[in-house]
Design a protein around this motif. Structure first.
Motif, PDB file in Angstrom:
ATOM      1  N   SER A   1     -62.240 -31.071   7.483  1.00 18.48           N
ATOM      2  CA  SER A   1     -63.354 -30.167   7.174  1.00 18.48           C
ATOM      3  C   SER A   1     -62.979 -28.766   7.631  1.00 18.48           C
ATOM      4  O   SER A   1     -61.990 -28.570   8.339  1.00 18.48           O
ATOM      5  CB  SER A   1     -64.622 -30.643   7.888  1.00 18.48           C
ATOM      6  OG  SER A   1     -64.424 -30.599   9.284  1.00 18.48           O
ATOM      7  N   SER A   2     -63.796 -27.794   7.254  1.00 24.05           N
ATOM      8  CA  SER A   2     -63.484 -26.404   7.569  1.00 24.05           C
ATOM      9  C   SER A   2     -63.470 -26.126   9.078  1.00 24.05           C
ATOM     10  O   SER A   2     -62.852 -25.161   9.515  1.00 24.05           O
ATOM     11  CB  SER A   2     -64.460 -25.466   6.871  1.00 24.05           C
ATOM     12  OG  SER A   2     -65.775 -25.724   7.301  1.00 24.05           O
ATOM     13  N   ASP A   3     -64.116 -26.955   9.874  1.00 23.01           N
ATOM     14  CA  ASP A   3     -64.084 -26.745  11.324  1.00 23.01           C
ATOM     15  C   ASP A   3     -62.927 -27.494  11.992  1.00 23.01           C
ATOM     16  O   ASP A   3     -62.752 -27.415  13.202  1.00 23.01           O
ATOM     17  CB  ASP A   3     -65.421 -27.130  11.977  1.00 23.01           C
ATOM     18  CG  ASP A   3     -65.763 -28.600  11.812  1.00 23.01           C
ATOM     19  OD1 ASP A   3     -65.234 -29.241  10.887  1.00 23.01           O
ATOM     20  OD2 ASP A   3     -66.575 -29.104  12.607  1.00 23.01           O
ATOM     21  N   ASP A   4     -62.110 -28.160  11.212  1.00 22.44           N
ATOM     22  CA  ASP A   4     -60.965 -28.916  11.714  1.00 22.44           C
ATOM     23  C   ASP A   4     -59.674 -28.113  11.484  1.00 22.44           C
ATOM     24  O   ASP A   4     -58.708 -28.604  10.903  1.00 22.44           O
ATOM     25  CB  ASP A   4     -60.910 -30.269  11.003  1.00 22.44           C
ATOM     26  CG  ASP A   4     -60.241 -31.343  11.832  1.00 22.44           C
ATOM     27  OD1 ASP A   4     -59.750 -31.035  12.937  1.00 22.44           O
ATOM     28  OD2 ASP A   4     -60.211 -32.484  11.360  1.00 22.44           O
ATOM     29  N   THR A   5     -59.689 -26.869  11.947  1.00 22.81           N
ATOM     30  CA  THR A   5     -58.581 -25.955  11.653  1.00 22.81           C
ATOM     31  C   THR A   5     -57.261 -26.379  12.290  1.00 22.81           C
ATOM     32  O   THR A   5     -56.201 -26.177  11.701  1.00 22.81           O
ATOM     33  CB  THR A   5     -58.929 -24.515  12.067  1.00 22.81           C
ATOM     34  OG1 THR A   5     -59.218 -24.497  13.472  1.00 22.81           O
ATOM     35  CG2 THR A   5     -60.123 -23.988  11.284  1.00 22.81           C
ATOM     36  N   ALA A   6     -57.313 -26.980  13.469  1.00 22.18           N
ATOM     37  CA  ALA A   6     -56.077 -27.415  14.128  1.00 22.18           C
ATOM     38  C   ALA A   6     -55.396 -28.519  13.314  1.00 22.18           C
ATOM     39  O   ALA A   6     -54.178 -28.493  13.115  1.00 22.18           O
ATOM     40  CB  ALA A   6     -56.365 -27.894  15.544  1.00 22.18           C
ATOM     41  N   ARG A   7     -56.172 -29.467  12.837  1.00 25.13           N
ATOM     42  CA  ARG A   7     -55.603 -30.553  12.038  1.00 25.13           C
ATOM     43  C   ARG A   7     -55.075 -30.017  10.703  1.00 25.13           C
ATOM     44  O   ARG A   7     -54.022 -30.430  10.234  1.00 25.13           O
ATOM     45  CB  ARG A   7     -56.639 -31.654  11.814  1.00 25.13           C
ATOM     46  CG  ARG A   7     -56.013 -32.877  11.140  1.00 25.13           C
ATOM     47  CD  ARG A   7     -56.852 -34.096  11.218  1.00 25.13           C
ATOM     48  NE  ARG A   7     -56.856 -34.551  12.607  1.00 25.13           N
ATOM     49  CZ  ARG A   7     -57.899 -35.092  13.206  1.00 25.13           C
ATOM     50  NH1 ARG A   7     -59.020 -35.278  12.562  1.00 25.13           N
ATOM     51  NH2 ARG A   7     -57.842 -35.471  14.459  1.00 25.13           N
TER      52      ARG A   7
ATOM     53  N   LEU B   1     -51.677 -20.574   1.688  1.00 25.63           N
ATOM     54  CA  LEU B   1     -52.373 -21.442   2.641  1.00 25.63           C
ATOM     55  C   LEU B   1     -52.056 -21.068   4.087  1.00 25.63           C
ATOM     56  O   LEU B   1     -52.923 -21.149   4.960  1.00 25.63           O
ATOM     57  CB  LEU B   1     -52.009 -22.911   2.395  1.00 25.63           C
ATOM     58  CG  LEU B   1     -52.644 -23.542   1.167  1.00 25.63           C
ATOM     59  CD1 LEU B   1     -51.981 -24.885   0.858  1.00 25.63           C
ATOM     60  CD2 LEU B   1     -54.143 -23.709   1.354  1.00 25.63           C
ATOM     61  N   THR B   2     -50.833 -20.664   4.335  1.00 25.06           N
ATOM     62  CA  THR B   2     -50.438 -20.266   5.681  1.00 25.06           C
ATOM     63  C   THR B   2     -51.188 -19.007   6.115  1.00 25.06           C
ATOM     64  O   THR B   2     -51.639 -18.905   7.258  1.00 25.06           O
ATOM     65  CB  THR B   2     -48.915 -20.010   5.731  1.00 25.06           C
ATOM     66  OG1 THR B   2     -48.242 -21.221   5.370  1.00 25.06           O
ATOM     67  CG2 THR B   2     -48.459 -19.578   7.113  1.00 25.06           C
ATOM     68  N   MET B   3     -51.334 -18.065   5.208  1.00 24.39           N
ATOM     69  CA  MET B   3     -51.955 -16.780   5.533  1.00 24.39           C
ATOM     70  C   MET B   3     -53.483 -16.835   5.525  1.00 24.39           C
ATOM     71  O   MET B   3     -54.135 -16.049   6.212  1.00 24.39           O
ATOM     72  CB  MET B   3     -51.471 -15.700   4.552  1.00 24.39           C
ATOM     73  CG  MET B   3     -49.961 -15.494   4.573  1.00 24.39           C
ATOM     74  SD  MET B   3     -49.275 -15.169   6.211  1.00 24.39           S
ATOM     75  CE  MET B   3     -49.942 -13.543   6.532  1.00 24.39           C
ATOM     76  N   MET B   4     -54.043 -17.751   4.778  1.00 26.01           N
ATOM     77  CA  MET B   4     -55.496 -17.853   4.649  1.00 26.01           C
ATOM     78  C   MET B   4     -56.085 -18.506   5.906  1.00 26.01           C
ATOM     79  O   MET B   4     -55.516 -19.467   6.416  1.00 26.01           O
ATOM     80  CB  MET B   4     -55.811 -18.728   3.413  1.00 26.01           C
ATOM     81  CG  MET B   4     -57.263 -18.788   3.016  1.00 26.01           C
ATOM     82  SD  MET B   4     -57.526 -19.912   1.584  1.00 26.01           S
ATOM     83  CE  MET B   4     -56.486 -19.182   0.336  1.00 26.01           C
ATOM     84  N   PRO B   5     -57.210 -17.995   6.397  1.00 22.94           N
ATOM     85  CA  PRO B   5     -57.858 -18.670   7.534  1.00 22.94           C
ATOM     86  C   PRO B   5     -58.158 -20.127   7.164  1.00 22.94           C
ATOM     87  O   PRO B   5     -58.630 -20.416   6.066  1.00 22.94           O
ATOM     88  CB  PRO B   5     -59.148 -17.872   7.743  1.00 22.94           C
ATOM     89  CG  PRO B   5     -58.883 -16.538   7.125  1.00 22.94           C
ATOM     90  CD  PRO B   5     -57.945 -16.799   5.978  1.00 22.94           C
TER      91      PRO B   5
ATOM     92  N   ASP C   1     -61.554 -20.970   5.849  1.00 24.79           N
ATOM     93  CA  ASP C   1     -61.991 -20.295   4.619  1.00 24.79           C
ATOM     94  C   ASP C   1     -62.442 -21.352   3.604  1.00 24.79           C
ATOM     95  O   ASP C   1     -61.787 -22.383   3.437  1.00 24.79           O
ATOM     96  CB  ASP C   1     -60.829 -19.473   4.051  1.00 24.79           C
ATOM     97  CG  ASP C   1     -61.214 -18.575   2.899  1.00 24.79           C
ATOM     98  OD1 ASP C   1     -61.837 -19.074   1.936  1.00 24.79           O
ATOM     99  OD2 ASP C   1     -60.880 -17.387   2.942  1.00 24.79           O
ATOM    100  N   ALA C   2     -63.538 -21.083   2.929  1.00 27.85           N
ATOM    101  CA  ALA C   2     -64.082 -22.031   1.939  1.00 27.85           C
ATOM    102  C   ALA C   2     -63.087 -22.302   0.820  1.00 27.85           C
ATOM    103  O   ALA C   2     -63.116 -23.375   0.207  1.00 27.85           O
ATOM    104  CB  ALA C   2     -65.390 -21.483   1.362  1.00 27.85           C
ATOM    105  N   ARG C   3     -62.175 -21.372   0.547  1.00 30.24           N
ATOM    106  CA  ARG C   3     -61.191 -21.538  -0.532  1.00 30.24           C
ATOM    107  C   ARG C   3     -59.950 -22.315  -0.090  1.00 30.24           C
ATOM    108  O   ARG C   3     -59.114 -22.661  -0.915  1.00 30.24           O
ATOM    109  CB  ARG C   3     -60.750 -20.162  -1.059  1.00 30.24           C
ATOM    110  CG  ARG C   3     -61.880 -19.342  -1.655  1.00 30.24           C
ATOM    111  CD  ARG C   3     -61.454 -17.913  -1.921  1.00 30.24           C
ATOM    112  NE  ARG C   3     -61.067 -17.305  -0.637  1.00 30.24           N
ATOM    113  CZ  ARG C   3     -60.069 -16.431  -0.471  1.00 30.24           C
ATOM    114  NH1 ARG C   3     -59.359 -16.040  -1.489  1.00 30.24           N
ATOM    115  NH2 ARG C   3     -59.786 -15.943   0.715  1.00 30.24           N
ATOM    116  N   TRP C   4     -59.828 -22.574   1.214  1.00 27.29           N
ATOM    117  CA  TRP C   4     -58.594 -23.167   1.727  1.00 27.29           C
ATOM    118  C   TRP C   4     -58.343 -24.550   1.133  1.00 27.29           C
ATOM    119  O   TRP C   4     -57.265 -24.821   0.617  1.00 27.29           O
ATOM    120  CB  TRP C   4     -58.641 -23.244   3.259  1.00 27.29           C
ATOM    121  CG  TRP C   4     -57.275 -23.447   3.854  1.00 27.29           C
ATOM    122  CD1 TRP C   4     -56.385 -22.478   4.196  1.00 27.29           C
ATOM    123  CD2 TRP C   4     -56.632 -24.693   4.145  1.00 27.29           C
ATOM    124  NE1 TRP C   4     -55.227 -23.043   4.678  1.00 27.29           N
ATOM    125  CE2 TRP C   4     -55.365 -24.406   4.664  1.00 27.29           C
ATOM    126  CE3 TRP C   4     -57.026 -26.024   4.012  1.00 27.29           C
ATOM    127  CZ2 TRP C   4     -54.460 -25.389   5.064  1.00 27.29           C
ATOM    128  CZ3 TRP C   4     -56.130 -27.010   4.401  1.00 27.29           C
ATOM    129  CH2 TRP C   4     -54.866 -26.694   4.911  1.00 27.29           C
TER     130      TRP C   4
END
Length: 186
Positions: free
Chosen positions: A67-73, A126-130, A133-136
């Motif tokens: 999910s969008s809050d699972d940025t580390a994974r 993908l590397t540069m995008m947060p 981000d909803a688009r990720w």
């Protein structure tokens, strides 16, 4: 006796440091073999590349469950995918596509090479995008779709054509050359 202990400490430290260095030097080739082993064990170059395709898609399955809050994974799985694709593309571009051009499959080799460029651009995006981000995830799915199309084209059309154009010995040499390239980046 105290002088002997004081003199032995630097020697022991030097020996321990040397042993650590040797272990480190031995660990890298072992790690490389462990990474390349699944490819090498397939034997046939086209089966090995298809297995790498499947393994990459399995990591995409994990990435798409985030999910969008699972940025580390997301970052971890993207790193895995980038490494897998980088090694895989290196093998294909330096060995398989070169063999395709040698056998007159110029347009197909060029097309597949261009596909790699699109994949690398999407990986960069993908590397540069947060990662939140909803688009990720949408971009990751676009990347996966491009890869699936590319993989199907290779496995169902291009690789069988190249395999048929090569003798049994040439196919074995191609597998050996491909694994040698894979070990460089494993």
């Amino acid at each position: 006796m105290a002088d002997l202990d004081r003199d032995a400490n630097p020697l022991m430290m030097l020996l321990a440091g040397g042993a650590g260095l040797m272990l480190g030097l031995l660990a890298n080739p072992a790690r490389k073999l462990a990474v390349q082993a699944p490819t090498m064990l397939k034997g046939e170059w086209d089966e090995a590349l298809a297995a790498e395709h499947k393994a990459t898609l399995a990591v995409f399955d994990l990435l798409e469950k985030t999910s969008s809050d699972d940025t580390a994974r997301r970052s971890f799985h993207l790193m895995q995918i980038k490494h897998m694709i980088g090694k895989h593309a290196f093998q294909e571009e330096n060995v398989v596509y070169a063999a395709m051009r040698q056998r007159g499959l110029l347009e197909q080799a060029q097309h597949l090479n261009e596909d790699h460029g699109v994949v690398k651009q999407l990986l960069f995006d993908l590397t540069m995008m947060p990662k939140d981000d909803a688009r990720w995830l949408e971009t990751a799915r676009t990347l996966r779709g491009n890869l699936e199309t590319h993989m199907a084209e290779e496995e169902n059309d291009t690789f069988p054509k190249l395999r048929a154009a090569l003798s049994e010995q040439e196919n074995a040499e191609l597998a050996k050359a491909m694994n040698k390239e894979g070990l460089k980046l494993a």
